[in-house]
Design a protein around this motif. Structure first.
Motif, mmCIF file in Angstrom:
data_model
loop_
_atom_site.group_PDB
_atom_site.id
_atom_site.type_symbol
_atom_site.label_atom_id
_atom_site.label_comp_id
_atom_site.label_asym_id
_atom_site.label_seq_id
_atom_site.Cartn_x
_atom_site.Cartn_y
_atom_site.Cartn_z
ATOM 1 N N ASP A 87 3.420 -3.766 -3.590
ATOM 2 C CA ASP A 87 3.187 -4.395 -2.315
ATOM 3 C C ASP A 87 2.644 -5.802 -2.536
ATOM 4 O O ASP A 87 1.851 -6.018 -3.426
ATOM 5 N N MET A 93 0.820 -1.205 0.000
ATOM 6 C CA MET A 93 0.000 0.000 0.000
ATOM 7 C C MET A 93 0.858 1.261 0.000
ATOM 8 O O MET A 93 0.365 2.360 0.056
ATOM 9 N N LEU A 94 2.122 1.057 0.056
ATOM 10 C CA LEU A 94 2.979 2.223 0.136
ATOM 11 C C LEU A 94 3.141 2.854 -1.218
ATOM 12 O O LEU A 94 3.222 2.195 -2.226
ATOM 13 N N VAL A 153 -0.177 1.594 8.725
ATOM 14 C CA VAL A 153 -0.190 1.239 7.306
ATOM 15 C C VAL A 153 -0.047 -0.258 7.128
ATOM 16 O O VAL A 153 -0.708 -0.874 6.299
ATOM 17 N N GLY A 191 -3.221 -1.908 7.763
ATOM 18 C CA GLY A 191 -4.168 -1.590 6.701
ATOM 19 C C GLY A 191 -3.892 -2.381 5.452
ATOM 20 O O GLY A 191 -4.806 -2.817 4.763
ATOM 21 N N ALA A 192 -2.625 -2.614 5.193
ATOM 22 C CA ALA A 192 -2.276 -3.327 3.976
ATOM 23 C C ALA A 192 -2.511 -4.815 4.101
ATOM 24 O O ALA A 192 -2.985 -5.451 3.182
#
Lengths: 174, 445
Positions: free
Chosen positions: B151, A1-2, B88, B91-92
């Protein structure tokens, strides 16, 4: 998600900085100096410097361009020392002429073709085309105007196109 | 425009953003100039050659030497073993978001306590039982760019593993302790566990400074801007805009009183307007659903990512749908898809367009790029510039047992959608090799 485009100093810790950039900096050094062992040493020097200035680096808007700039200076310094002792084969300001046979051999070897570029063009081309920096970022690394970066890349592209003639068309069957 | 001017632009076209007007002028010229089209083609090939430099990586870990030299030279540096980016990370990887990570235990580097903490958990062996990936990309006419793998999240032996590319602070491993109901987040950096945290569904009050610290934007709270109140599920929340970096901001919805974030959104400024690059929501006082870590649930996944991606995404807050969001270069997963809710996405690869310019035939991964290059070029020559790309890429045990598989690719060249099927056979080296490409349906160019 980065978001890959985001500045790396968002990520806490020097290890994260190293993880994020060490391979890219190594590639950059390797493409500039052509020697894997030397490229490793230069990469290590870059990150030792980054470690020493890490508290300042964290506040910079772009750690990436800073690292590239340091890497560039390290390579240039090495090249300068090297050239002072030896006769350089890469010092020509303009692309060397290449024989037809050599051109053929270079078709699939961009690294050899890059050696025909002037150092300035090669640096700009590597940063923009191989390292994936934007022209603005490359300008920041090289400390030259963006327009100059574009011009150098354009010249490099034209020179490389003349060296790297098209490979024979491959069949589309797979 | 003159040819020289166009060709000068084309040399760095993929490396710069462009105004729509400029793109239009260049496109108009290209439509009428064969020489410049050829030049563009050569530049694209050169870009591709240049991208082949990317696989070169450092074979030696220089970090120990760097730390030794840096400390010796007086940097005052103390190696850190904890990277507080679990907002994060969760969340990912969690796919369904749960409690805040308030109950945190920080382990020492490679410490015995960290190893001790792993004891009693499920096997740590990397035994991949199922593997599914979702590759999809959409871009508007002015937002095409190189496809890049950002990702990966996959499931191994009862654990979720997330790898960001590049890897920031190592892989994140989420594992569920059935006895305590807690999820443990470990960080695996090059085969070593460097930190561990326990995630608790019990929220605690935090302040904005702590929030920013945990979100990896430490110090950014100084420039935060209060955008007023909103209503989320009947609860009044506060929306905060935190400018993180140039042309980038994070929008956070906080519960007043506790400052606990319930929604986070990263936005980038593109051509004068803000566009969302990722978004996730956080729910509190919820237990981890064990199904997220249940391999039998995961392996019973039905329906491919293509079907899921084609479902309309509707964001009630903003009133936008999948299509409009995607046209804004969003890479939001579809939160309404069943698999997303139940954690059935075993492997997810998120793609984003980071370099405006012609799409370079799916550089999503070197392998995929190598396999797709020629057929995509062939299609592009027939239909025009590739604008978007999506696939139902998969690699399951069943595929491998069969030694072959078919994958569907949904492509869009200009305004022409193309649906194609690529067949693969498994090579002796364990690598899938594309064997044929069939255009299943297409519009007339």
């Amino acid at each position: 998600m980065l978001d890959q485009a985001q500045p790396m100093d968002e990520h806490l810790g020097f290890e994260a900085l190293y993880c994020a950039h060490s391979d890219a900096i190594y590639r950059f050094c390797l493409r500039l100096c052509g020697n894997p062992t030397l490229a490793e040493d230069l990469t290590q020097e870059v990150f030792v410097g980054a470690l020493q200035g890490f508290h300042r680096l964290k506040n910079r808007s772009s750690a990436k361009t800073w690292l590239y700039r340091v890497a560039l200076y390290r390579v240039r310094a090495h090249r300068s020392r090297h050239e002072s002792r030896n006769v350089s084969l890469e010092g020509a300001a303009e692309p060397r002429s290449v024989s037809a046979d050599a051109q053929y051999a270079m078709r699939l070897d961009l690294s050899q073709a890059l050696a025909t570029l002037s150092p300035a063009q090669r640096e700009a081309f590597l940063l923009v085309k191989c390292q994936g920096l934007t022209c603005s970022e490359a300008a920041s690394v090289l400390r030259i105007p963006v327009g100059t970066v574009k011009f150098r890349v354009h010249r490099a592209v034209n020179s490389l196109q003349s060296v790297l003639s098209d490979t024979p068309e491959a069949s589309h069957e797979m | 425009m003159r040819c020289s001017s166009v060709q000068r632009r084309l040399s760095t076209w993929a490396n710069e953003s462009h105004r729509p007007q400029e793109e239009h002028r260049v496109q108009v010229h290209l439509d009428s100039c064969e020489a410049c089209r050829q030049y563009q083609s050569k530049v694209t090939r050169l870009d591709y050659l240049a991208s082949e430099f990317k696989p070169v990586t450092l074979e030696r870990d220089l970090l120990p030497n760097i730390e030794r030299d840096g400390v010796r030279k007086g940097s005052g540096y103390v190696p850190r073993v904890f990277f507080a980016r679990h907002w994060v990370a969760i969340g990912a990887a969690a796919v369904m978001i749960l409690g805040a990570t308030m109950s945190t235990r920080r382990g020492g580097a490679y410490s015995a306590s960290a190893q001790e903490a792993v004891r009693g958990m499920e096997s740590t062996e990397l035994d991949r039982t199922a593997y599914h990936q979702s590759l999809w990309q959409a871009a508007g006419p002015h937002q095409e760019g190189q496809l890049e793998l950002l990702d990966q999240v996959w499931y191994e032996a009862g654990k979720w593993r997330e790898k960001s590319i590049p890897s920031f602070g190592g892989d994140r491993i989420f594992e569920f302790d059935k006895s305590s109901g807690l999820v443990r987040l470990s960080r695996d950096w090059r085969g070593k566990i460097i930190s561990q945290e326990e995630t608790s569904p019990r929220p605690k009050q935090i302040d904005l400074q702590e929030f920013c610290k945990q979100a990896g934007i430490e110090g950014a709270e100084a420039n935060a801007e209060d955008l007023g109140t909103r209503t989320l599920n009947g609860v009044s929340v506060r929306e905060i805009s935190i400018p993180t970096y140039n042309l980038q901001r994070t929008l956070v919805w906080l519960i007043p009183g506790t400052n606990l974030p319930v929604r986070m959104e990263r936005q980038n400024e593109q051509h004068g307007s803000w566009t969302t690059s990722w978004l996730f929501t956080i729910e509190y006082a919820k237990s981890w659903p064990p199904s997220i870590f249940d391999s039998s649930t995961l392996e019973s996944t039905t329906g491919g990512p293509t079907a899921r991606a084609s479902q309309p995404f509707h964001d009630a807050e903003s009133g936008t749908t999948n299509e409009s969001r995607l046209s804004q270069r969003s890479k939001l997963p579809n939160r309404n898809q069943p698999a997303f809710r139940t954690g059935n996405i075993v492997f997810a690869a998120y793609l984003s367009t980071t370099k405006p310019g012609p799409i370079d035939s799916a550089c999503a991964s070197e392998r995929v790029a190598a396999q797709l290059r020629r057929p995509l070029d062939s299609l592009a020559s027939e239909y025009g510039t590739l604008q978007s790309y999506g696939s139902d890429s998969h690699d399951t045990d069943k595929d491998r047992a069969a030694g072959s598989k078919d994958q569907v690719y949904n492509l869009r060249f200009g305004n022409h959608p193309v649906r194609s099927v690529m067949s693969f056979t498994l090579g002796s080296d364990g690598v899938w090799k594309a064997t044929s490409l069939k255009v299943a349906s297409s519009a007339t160019p």
